[in-house]
Design an enzyme around this catalytic site. Structure first.
Site, PDB file in Angstrom:
ATOM      1  N   ARG A  50     -36.762  24.747 -24.678  1.00 53.01           N
ATOM      2  CA  ARG A  50     -36.912  23.430 -24.012  1.00 53.01           C
ATOM      3  C   ARG A  50     -36.929  23.611 -22.485  1.00 53.01           C
ATOM      4  O   ARG A  50     -36.131  24.340 -21.916  1.00 53.01           O
ATOM      5  CB  ARG A  50     -35.759  22.520 -24.418  1.00 53.01           C
ATOM      6  N   VAL A  51     -37.854  22.932 -21.844  1.00 58.89           N
ATOM      7  CA  VAL A  51     -37.931  22.940 -20.382  1.00 58.89           C
ATOM      8  C   VAL A  51     -37.790  21.501 -19.901  1.00 58.89           C
ATOM      9  O   VAL A  51     -38.444  20.595 -20.434  1.00 58.89           O
ATOM     10  CB  VAL A  51     -39.276  23.538 -19.914  1.00 58.89           C
ATOM     11  N   GLY A  52     -36.952  21.297 -18.912  1.00 62.48           N
ATOM     12  CA  GLY A  52     -36.744  19.950 -18.389  1.00 62.48           C
ATOM     13  C   GLY A  52     -37.639  19.658 -17.197  1.00 62.48           C
ATOM     14  O   GLY A  52     -38.675  20.301 -16.988  1.00 62.48           O
ATOM     15  N   ASP A  53     -37.213  18.696 -16.399  1.00 64.38           N
ATOM     16  CA  ASP A  53     -37.996  18.290 -15.226  1.00 64.38           C
ATOM     17  C   ASP A  53     -37.811  19.219 -14.037  1.00 64.38           C
ATOM     18  O   ASP A  53     -38.670  19.278 -13.149  1.00 64.38           O
ATOM     19  CB  ASP A  53     -37.561  16.880 -14.796  1.00 64.38           C
TER      20      ASP A  53
ATOM     21  N   THR B 272     -27.141  19.640 -12.165  1.00 63.08           N
ATOM     22  CA  THR B 272     -28.240  20.364 -11.529  1.00 63.08           C
ATOM     23  C   THR B 272     -28.118  20.230 -10.018  1.00 63.08           C
ATOM     24  O   THR B 272     -27.683  19.197  -9.535  1.00 63.08           O
ATOM     25  CB  THR B 272     -29.558  19.696 -11.966  1.00 63.08           C
TER      26      THR B 272
ATOM     27  N   GLY C 278     -34.039  15.051 -18.100  1.00 60.47           N
ATOM     28  CA  GLY C 278     -35.322  15.503 -17.579  1.00 60.47           C
ATOM     29  C   GLY C 278     -36.532  14.905 -18.264  1.00 60.47           C
ATOM     30  O   GLY C 278     -37.557  14.646 -17.613  1.00 60.47           O
TER      31      GLY C 278
ATOM     32  N   THR D 149     -32.123  14.378 -10.898  1.00 63.20           N
ATOM     33  CA  THR D 149     -31.105  14.977 -11.755  1.00 63.20           C
ATOM     34  C   THR D 149     -30.908  14.030 -12.939  1.00 63.20           C
ATOM     35  O   THR D 149     -31.200  12.837 -12.846  1.00 63.20           O
ATOM     36  CB  THR D 149     -29.793  15.222 -10.973  1.00 63.20           C
ATOM     37  N   GLY D 150     -30.419  14.572 -14.050  1.00 66.80           N
ATOM     38  CA  GLY D 150     -30.242  13.734 -15.227  1.00 66.80           C
ATOM     39  C   GLY D 150     -31.197  14.133 -16.336  1.00 66.80           C
ATOM     40  O   GLY D 150     -31.687  15.253 -16.375  1.00 66.80           O
TER      41      GLY D 150
ATOM     42  N   SER E 127     -23.777  24.199 -15.029  1.00 66.72           N
ATOM     43  CA  SER E 127     -25.158  23.729 -15.203  1.00 66.72           C
ATOM     44  C   SER E 127     -26.185  24.416 -14.323  1.00 66.72           C
ATOM     45  O   SER E 127     -27.340  23.998 -14.294  1.00 66.72           O
ATOM     46  CB  SER E 127     -25.257  22.226 -14.937  1.00 66.72           C
TER      47      SER E 127
ATOM     48  N   THR F  85     -31.379  24.773 -12.245  1.00 65.26           N
ATOM     49  CA  THR F  85     -30.516  24.258 -13.320  1.00 65.26           C
ATOM     50  C   THR F  85     -30.552  25.163 -14.543  1.00 65.26           C
ATOM     51  O   THR F  85     -31.512  25.922 -14.724  1.00 65.26           O
ATOM     52  CB  THR F  85     -31.002  22.851 -13.748  1.00 65.26           C
TER      53      THR F  85
HETATM   54  C1  SD4 Z   1     -32.794  18.737 -17.177  1.00 71.79           C
HETATM   55  N1  SD4 Z   1     -32.677  17.400 -15.195  1.00 71.79           N
HETATM   56  O1  SD4 Z   1     -32.934  19.880 -17.577  1.00 71.79           O
HETATM   57  C2  SD4 Z   1     -32.081  18.527 -15.864  1.00 71.79           C
HETATM   58  C3  SD4 Z   1     -30.637  18.360 -16.171  1.00 71.79           C
HETATM   59  C4  SD4 Z   1     -29.827  17.882 -15.047  1.00 71.79           C
HETATM   60  O2  SD4 Z   1     -27.857  17.625 -14.054  1.00 71.79           O
HETATM   61  O3  SD4 Z   1     -30.281  17.345 -14.067  1.00 71.79           O
HETATM   62  N2  SD4 Z   1     -28.572  18.047 -15.089  1.00 71.79           N
HETATM   63  O4  SD4 Z   1     -33.180  17.753 -17.805  1.00 71.79           O
END
Ligand code: SD4
Length: 329
Positions: free
Chosen positions: A219-222, A191, A245, A242-243, A89, A209
């Site tokens: 796609r872009v996360g947090d 992450t 996003g 984490t998690g 990841s 990450t």
């Molecule tokens: C995301 N927060 O791209 C990240 C993914 C993540 O552990 O935290 N994975 O949404």
């Protein structure tokens, strides 16, 4: 027993003492650099999400323990994980998007509100260093996609194929049975977010990450979004996430955690309130995992997640240990 005391007890029971030879060897030297202003202050200290936080913290400690800057520590610490092809990841070996392309997100923030980020970056092993270059070498905060890659190459970074054999095999398997939808589950989070307080009392943070596995291309996360995946306010504290996003972005998660600490909340309590906010705005969180991690100006720390299973690594002068975060469910 209060929740706080219970947490501390749980943490110390769970946390094994894992002192490396480096750690022991340098302890005497490090001691000189540690400035404890009160009996309750701990610094330097570095904390990181998930189990890979242990080797990342160890790399960060090489800087912090010598009296180095938190900013250098959080960059060098997470680079270890970015370079590990077995980590699915982060950096090389990260799971690709649904089109089989590995795209990376990262950001970094220091004690002066300076910050830099890259999103949807391809072909570069160390997005965290590109993020730092964005912070230090441009007037901008965030570069994305082609522009981020161009900037990385112009700044001396080399192109590398980030899709390992293993990740490619897993992706091909997923393509067959997946109905072509992005997936995220409770285990599928690793992450790395890292927060450090150095011997001079300065805070910095980093987050890097490959994001959600098999996401839509683009796609872009947090994780590269300042205020969502990471936030640092040197007067108060720092937080990272984490998690899933999308859920973190919706509540400006890390910024909220820092604001709660500003109001006097302990880091764990601040993380808990942010998690509860996500829970309260979702009907069903059974398949949704988010964890927050926070460190305040005094070196106090805490984490909290929706579901059990989120853990983090903590390194101080005296110990390197894993802590299981408390969870809402
Ligand atoms: C995301 N927060 O791209 C990240 C993914 C993540 O552990 O935290 N994975 O949404």
């Amino acid at each position: 027993m209060t929740a706080r005391r219970k947490f501390i007890k749980q943490a110390s029971l769970l946390g094994g003492l894992l002192l490396s030879p480096f750690h022991t060897h340098h302890k005497k030297h490090i001691q000189k650099n540690v400035q404890k202003t009160t009996g309750t202050e701990t610094r330097p200290i570095v904390i990181s999400t998930w189990k890979h936080g242990l080797p990342a913290n160890e790399a960060a400690w090489k800087i912090l323990g010598e009296g180095g800057a938190a900013l250098d520590a959080v960059e060098q610490g997470v680079r270890v994980i970015e370079a590990d092809p077995d980590n699915g990841s982060v950096g090389i070996g990260g799971r690709p998007d649904r089109d089989g392309i590995v795209t990376l997100d990262a950001c970094i923030m220091d004690q002066n509100y300076r910050c830099g980020a890259v999103a949807c970056l391809t072909d570069i092993v160390h997005p965290i260093t590109v993020a730092r270059y964005v912070m230090e070498r441009t007037p901008h905060v965030l570069l994305v996609g082609e522009g981020a890659l161009q900037f990385a190459l112009e700044n001396g970074m080399k192109k590398t194929n980030l899709l390992t054999k293993k990740s490619e095999q897993e992706w091909r398997k997923w393509l067959k049975h997946s109905q072509y939808q992005p997936v995220i589950n409770i285990e599928n989070h690793d992450t790395i977010g890292m927060l450090a307080l150095d011997a001079s009392g300065h805070l910095s943070g980093s987050c890097t990450t490959s994001g959600m596995a098999y996401k839509l291309h683009g796609r872009v996360g947090d994780s590269p979004i300042i205020g969502a995946g990471l936030y640092v306010d040197n007067e108060v504290g720092a937080a990272c996430a984490t998690g899933m996003g999308e859920e973190v972005i919706r509540i400006a998660g890390s910024a909220i955690v820092v604001e709660l600490m500003r109001q006097g909340k302990h880091p764990e309590e601040a993380c808990r309130i942010a998690v509860e906010r996500i829970i309260s705005r979702n009907k069903d969180v059974s398949h949704l995992q988010v964890g927050f991690l926070a460190l305040n100006k005094h070196g106090e720390y805490g984490g909290y997640s929706i579901h059990k299973g989120f853990n983090y690594a903590v390194q101080t002068l005296d110990s390197a240990k894993m802590v299981d975060a408390r969870a809402a469910q």
